[in-house]
Design a protein around this motif. Structure first.
Motif, PDB file in Angstrom:
ATOM      1  N   ARG A  73       0.832  -1.198   0.000  1.00 55.66           N
ATOM      2  CA  ARG A  73       0.000   0.000   0.000  1.00 55.66           C
ATOM      3  C   ARG A  73       0.868   1.249   0.000  1.00 55.66           C
ATOM      4  O   ARG A  73       2.002   1.230   0.471  1.00 55.66           O
ATOM      5  CB  ARG A  73      -0.960   0.013   1.187  1.00 55.66           C
ATOM      6  CG  ARG A  73      -0.315   0.157   2.558  1.00 55.66           C
ATOM      7  CD  ARG A  73      -1.359  -0.029   3.651  1.00 55.66           C
ATOM      8  NE  ARG A  73      -0.792   0.126   4.995  1.00 55.66           N
ATOM      9  CZ  ARG A  73      -1.475  -0.130   6.114  1.00 55.66           C
ATOM     10  NH1 ARG A  73      -2.729  -0.557   6.042  1.00 55.66           N
ATOM     11  NH2 ARG A  73      -0.895   0.050   7.283  1.00 55.66           N
ATOM     12  N   GLN A  74       0.282   2.321  -0.522  1.00 59.38           N
ATOM     13  CA  GLN A  74       0.987   3.588  -0.601  1.00 59.38           C
ATOM     14  C   GLN A  74       0.028   4.718  -0.253  1.00 59.38           C
ATOM     15  O   GLN A  74      -0.966   4.930  -0.954  1.00 59.38           O
ATOM     16  CB  GLN A  74       1.568   3.797  -2.000  1.00 59.38           C
ATOM     17  CG  GLN A  74       2.454   5.015  -2.120  1.00 59.38           C
ATOM     18  CD  GLN A  74       3.230   5.032  -3.419  1.00 59.38           C
ATOM     19  OE1 GLN A  74       2.911   4.335  -4.381  1.00 59.38           O
ATOM     20  NE2 GLN A  74       4.302   5.809  -3.474  1.00 59.38           N
ATOM     21  N   LYS A 111       3.917   9.148   0.789  1.00 48.90           N
ATOM     22  CA  LYS A 111       4.710   8.126   1.466  1.00 48.90           C
ATOM     23  C   LYS A 111       5.143   7.054   0.485  1.00 48.90           C
ATOM     24  O   LYS A 111       4.623   6.946  -0.619  1.00 48.90           O
ATOM     25  CB  LYS A 111       3.914   7.513   2.623  1.00 48.90           C
ATOM     26  CG  LYS A 111       3.598   8.502   3.733  1.00 48.90           C
ATOM     27  CD  LYS A 111       2.984   7.801   4.926  1.00 48.90           C
ATOM     28  CE  LYS A 111       2.740   8.782   6.067  1.00 48.90           C
ATOM     29  NZ  LYS A 111       2.161   8.098   7.261  1.00 48.90           N
ATOM     30  N   GLN A 112       6.113   6.241   0.926  1.00 50.30           N
ATOM     31  CA  GLN A 112       6.586   5.155   0.079  1.00 50.30           C
ATOM     32  C   GLN A 112       5.627   3.979   0.106  1.00 50.30           C
ATOM     33  O   GLN A 112       4.838   3.805   1.049  1.00 50.30           O
ATOM     34  CB  GLN A 112       7.971   4.696   0.568  1.00 50.30           C
ATOM     35  CG  GLN A 112       9.073   5.705   0.318  1.00 50.30           C
ATOM     36  CD  GLN A 112      10.443   5.141   0.660  1.00 50.30           C
ATOM     37  OE1 GLN A 112      10.565   4.281   1.513  1.00 50.30           O
ATOM     38  NE2 GLN A 112      11.472   5.626  -0.018  1.00 50.30           N
ATOM     39  N   ARG A 113       5.703   3.171  -0.937  1.00 52.27           N
ATOM     40  CA  ARG A 113       4.922   1.941  -0.982  1.00 52.27           C
ATOM     41  C   ARG A 113       5.541   0.935   0.004  1.00 52.27           C
ATOM     42  O   ARG A 113       6.755   0.720   0.014  1.00 52.27           O
ATOM     43  CB  ARG A 113       4.936   1.367  -2.401  1.00 52.27           C
ATOM     44  CG  ARG A 113       3.974   0.242  -2.625  1.00 52.27           C
ATOM     45  CD  ARG A 113       3.956  -0.185  -4.080  1.00 52.27           C
ATOM     46  NE  ARG A 113       3.495   0.886  -4.962  1.00 52.27           N
ATOM     47  CZ  ARG A 113       3.255   0.718  -6.259  1.00 52.27           C
ATOM     48  NH1 ARG A 113       3.424  -0.478  -6.822  1.00 52.27           N
ATOM     49  NH2 ARG A 113       2.849   1.726  -6.998  1.00 52.27           N
ATOM     50  N   ALA A 126      -5.106   4.220   1.987  1.00 52.67           N
ATOM     51  CA  ALA A 126      -4.005   4.173   1.017  1.00 52.67           C
ATOM     52  C   ALA A 126      -4.513   3.568  -0.286  1.00 52.67           C
ATOM     53  O   ALA A 126      -5.619   3.027  -0.343  1.00 52.67           O
ATOM     54  CB  ALA A 126      -2.852   3.337   1.552  1.00 52.67           C
ATOM     55  N   MET A 127      -3.657   3.638  -1.302  1.00 53.07           N
ATOM     56  CA  MET A 127      -3.877   2.859  -2.516  1.00 53.07           C
ATOM     57  C   MET A 127      -3.238   1.501  -2.285  1.00 53.07           C
ATOM     58  O   MET A 127      -2.064   1.427  -1.895  1.00 53.07           O
ATOM     59  CB  MET A 127      -3.241   3.551  -3.717  1.00 53.07           C
ATOM     60  CG  MET A 127      -3.516   2.850  -5.036  1.00 53.07           C
ATOM     61  SD  MET A 127      -5.216   3.046  -5.573  1.00 53.07           S
ATOM     62  CE  MET A 127      -5.172   4.736  -6.179  1.00 53.07           C
TER      63      MET A 127
END
Length: 115
Positions: free
Chosen positions: A38-39, A43-45, A91-92
């Motif tokens: 998730r990202q 923020k980073q994945r 998140a995605m």
């Protein structure tokens, strides 16, 4: 060519549940590992959960005990059952498959946890 298609994201209230699905074009038993990352914005994945070819799961500390990853070989699908969702889970979410030293990614599905 491996294709991964996610579904199941959406808007849910804190404490609610969602189930994400990832349908793979190849036979999932051939993948060394599949999982979910998730990202969040800015923020980073990061890793959420993975499951190996022999079915061994691995979870991020932040989701352990709340999320469950599973596979259905007959449907070529990987699932992520998410319970007790928190706003910080927003998140995605991306499906991932690892095969022959190559990572494959889906397009992502948005999960928003908000009241």
């Amino acid at each position: 060519q491996v294709q991964l298609v996610e579904s199941g994201g959406g808007l849910v209230q804190p404490g609610g549940s969602l189930r994400l699905s990832c349908a793979a074009s190849g036979t999932i038993v051939s993948f060394n590992r599949m999982g979910w990352f998730r990202q969040a914005p800015g923020k980073q994945r990061v890793l959420v959960a993975t499951i190996t070819n022999d079915g061994a799961p691995n979870y991020a500390v932040s989701v352990k005990g709340r999320f469950t990853i599973s596979r259905d070989y007959a449907k070529n699908t990987v699932y992520l059952q998410m319970n007790s969702l928190k706003p910080e889970d927003t998140a995605m979410y991306y499906c991932n498959a690892f095969l022959a030293y190559t990572d494959y990614w889906g397009q992502g599905t948005q999960v928003t946890v908000s009241s």
